[in-house]
Design an enzyme around this catalytic site. Structure first.
Site, PDB file in Angstrom:
ATOM      1  CE  LYS A 179      -1.715   3.089   1.751  1.00 42.80           C
ATOM      2  NZ  LYS A 179      -1.558   4.622   1.579  1.00 42.80           N
ATOM      3  CD  GLU A 254      12.836   4.206   8.716  1.00 46.35           C
ATOM      4  OE1 GLU A 254      12.785   5.363   9.601  1.00 46.35           O
ATOM      5  OE2 GLU A 254      12.768   4.375   7.854  1.00 46.35           O
ATOM      6  CB  CYS A 288      13.472   8.469   8.066  1.00 45.95           C
ATOM      7  SG  CYS A 288      14.259   7.208   6.760  1.00 45.95           S
ATOM      8  CD  GLU A 387      10.929  12.333  11.407  1.00 38.54           C
ATOM      9  OE1 GLU A 387       9.928  11.836  11.538  1.00 38.54           O
ATOM     10  OE2 GLU A 387      11.868  11.625  10.914  1.00 38.54           O
TER      11      GLU A 387
END
Ligand code: NAP
Ligand code: MG
Length: 485
Positions: A179, A254, A288, A387
């Site tokens: 997906k 992750e 990331c 982040e």
């Protein structure tokens, strides 16, 4: 949309066939460089996920599961070659879809091919062991595929993340249901089409694009999935883990980071500079493993931050197809999110010490955030803790080695870290004490590192992708003990 690839519009790829989603609807795709509509993808539903999982189960129990490992590897090798033949086309598609400068978008296509190449070669080289045991016993282990694996991937590096996760899963004989993100599904569909052309058996690799809350959550909660691999936000990672817990299935998560680049006064600054100034700009900071915190030893702080600020101030942000230093961020929501951090910095009196320029004639509807360097950010400030997922670098001072370790480890994340020093002992002491899945000494990112195990510690998640180690995550060990007097 590509003519050469001839991708059908608004379809799901299930059982080797492009078909309409059960919703009969499409999702409009925007180009972040100008904010305009330019394509559409299918709005896949829970029903489509059901069909895809059943098809993958049949593949895992049938032609795909029975295929010798070296033949799986050959198919994957063919796919690697076909992706390489389409690098320009895939690069352009990704540049339009994600807003990535063309060079970076092409590099993603090359990296995706490289994952299939690496895992093609690994497919027939993963084997079990024999284990010395009691007299009269022979014991061996097999590494068996889980069966059907689910893959939910984000919009920031669709091709690379597809390659590393689907590549390792296919190599070990799993059948995959992917997906992709609603904001960047096109290249995933293109690679699915190339896999179809190469001749993967129907169901080995199914793709259902759609909304996260719809197709994504249906996939992660599906009882027919034996393992799920997720890359994305911590919030959705938690939902995925909870959904998997219902049926006690393994997950790989992750979930991003706030990675430090730690610079000591004895570092070779000329060598460090390109990595310090690029590490947070690549893909408009939506990486990331972005090196988004710059930790500098007090005595070198002014010199290092000035060098980085100057380099960043010479950069230009502009349309992906003009291939500048930095492209737009992915969408309006991300644009507002990143700007809210810049506003917070200004409100709290933090100083912008360097900022890139906006390209002349950049479309006003594009989502452009100029790469920005913020000086003297307190280590506990939100800019140093959260982040941002945009091109914003937070510079932080440290006193000594002890202080550097404390600050480097002082966020909820632990994905990657960079250490810059000429003192090998200091570098190794730090490498051992820093909580991160990957540590780079006098480099950052190691050129992508398809071969290198990658994944988080702490809030950055768990499980490893990339390298040979990913093959362990996509298999379960079965021990067979034979008693034979
Ligand atoms: P996200 O919502 O976590 O999206 C990642 C993937 O999960 C996408 O395919 C998404 O589909 C899907 N998804 C969303 N909701 C879901 C649900 N309830 N169940 C199952 N799947 C679901 O991330 P995002 O909204 O794209 O970005 C938000 C923030 O996440 C970013 O600002 C950044 O901080 C972080 N992020 C991190 C990474 C990373 O590599 N670590 C990558 C991307 C984002 P849809 O996109 O179609 O909704
Ligand atoms: Mg898009």
């Amino acid at each position: 949309m590509s003519d050469e690839l001839n991708l059908p519009v608004g379809k799901v790829l299930i059982d080797g066939v492009w078909s309409d989603p059960s919703s009969g609807e499409v999702i409009t795709v925007l180009n972040p460089s100008d904010g305009g509509d330019y394509a559409s993808i299918a709005r896949g539903t829970a029903e489509d996920i059901d069909t895809a999982v059943a098809s993958s189960r049949a593949a895992a129990d049938g032609a795909w599961g029975a295929m010798p490992a070296f033949e799986r590897g050959r198919l994957m090798h063919d796919l690697n070659r076909l992706i390489l033949e389409h690098v320009d086309e895939l690069g352009l598609m990704e540049a339009r879809d994600v807003g990535k400068p063309l060079r970076q978008a092409r590099a993603d296509a090359v990296a995706c091919a490289r994952y299939f190449e690496f895992y093609a070669g690994a497919a027939d080289k993963l084997h079990g062991e024999t284990i010395p045991y009691l007299d009269g016993y022979s014991v061996m282990t097999f590494r068996e595929p889980h069966g059907v694996t689910g893959h939910v991937i984000p919009w920031n590096y669709p091709m690379q993340i597809l390659g590393r996760s689907v590549g390792a899963a296919l190599a070990t004989g799993n059948a995959c249901v992917l997906k992709p993100a609603e904001d960047a599904g096109l290249t995933s569909l293109a690679i699915g089409e190339l896999a179809r052309q190469v001749g993967f058996p129907p169901g080995a690799f199914n793709i259902v694009p759609g909304y996260g809350e719809e197709a994504g959550s249906a996939l992660s909660a599906h009882p027919g999935i034996d393992h799920i691999s997720f890359t994305g936000s911590p919030e959705v990672g938690t939902l995925i883990q909870k959904a998997a817990a219902e049926f006690r299935r393994p997950v790989t998560l992750e979930l991003g980071g706030k990675s430090p680049q730690v610079v000591f006064a004895d570092a070779d600054l000329d060598k460090a500079l390109p990595f310090l100034s690029q590490g947070f700009v690549q893909n408009a900071g939506q990486t990331c493993s972005a090196g988004s915190r710059l930790l500098v030893e007090d005595s070198a702080y002014d010199q290092v931050t000035e060098m980085v600020a100057e380099k960043v101030s010479a950069m230009t942000v502009g349309p992906a197809e003009r291939d500048m230093d930095c492209g737009p961020v992915i969408n309006k929501q991300q644009f507002e999110r990143v700007n809210s951090y810049l506003e917070l910095a200004a409100r709290d009196g933090l100083t912008t010490i360097g900022q890139a320029k906006l390209a002349a004639n950049a479309p006003s509807e594009g989502y452009y955030v100029p790469p920005t360097v913020i000086g003297d950010v307190p280590a506990d400030h939100r800019l140093a803790q959260e982040e941002i997922f945009g091109p914003v670098l937070s510079c932080i001072r440290f006193r000594d080695e002890e202080d550097a370790v404390r600050i480097a480890n002082g966020t909820p994340f632990g994905l990657t870290a960079g250490i810059w020093t000429d003192d090998v002992g200091k570098a190794m002491r730090l490498a051992k004490r820093v909580k991160a899945g990957q540590v780079f000494i006098n480099n950052y990112g190691a050129g992508g590192g398809v071969e290198l195990p990658f994944g988080g510690m702490k809030g950055s998640g768990f499980g490893r992708e990339k390298g040979f180690e990913a093959l362990h995550g996509f298999t379960a060990t079965k021990t067979v003990a034979i008693k034979h007097d």
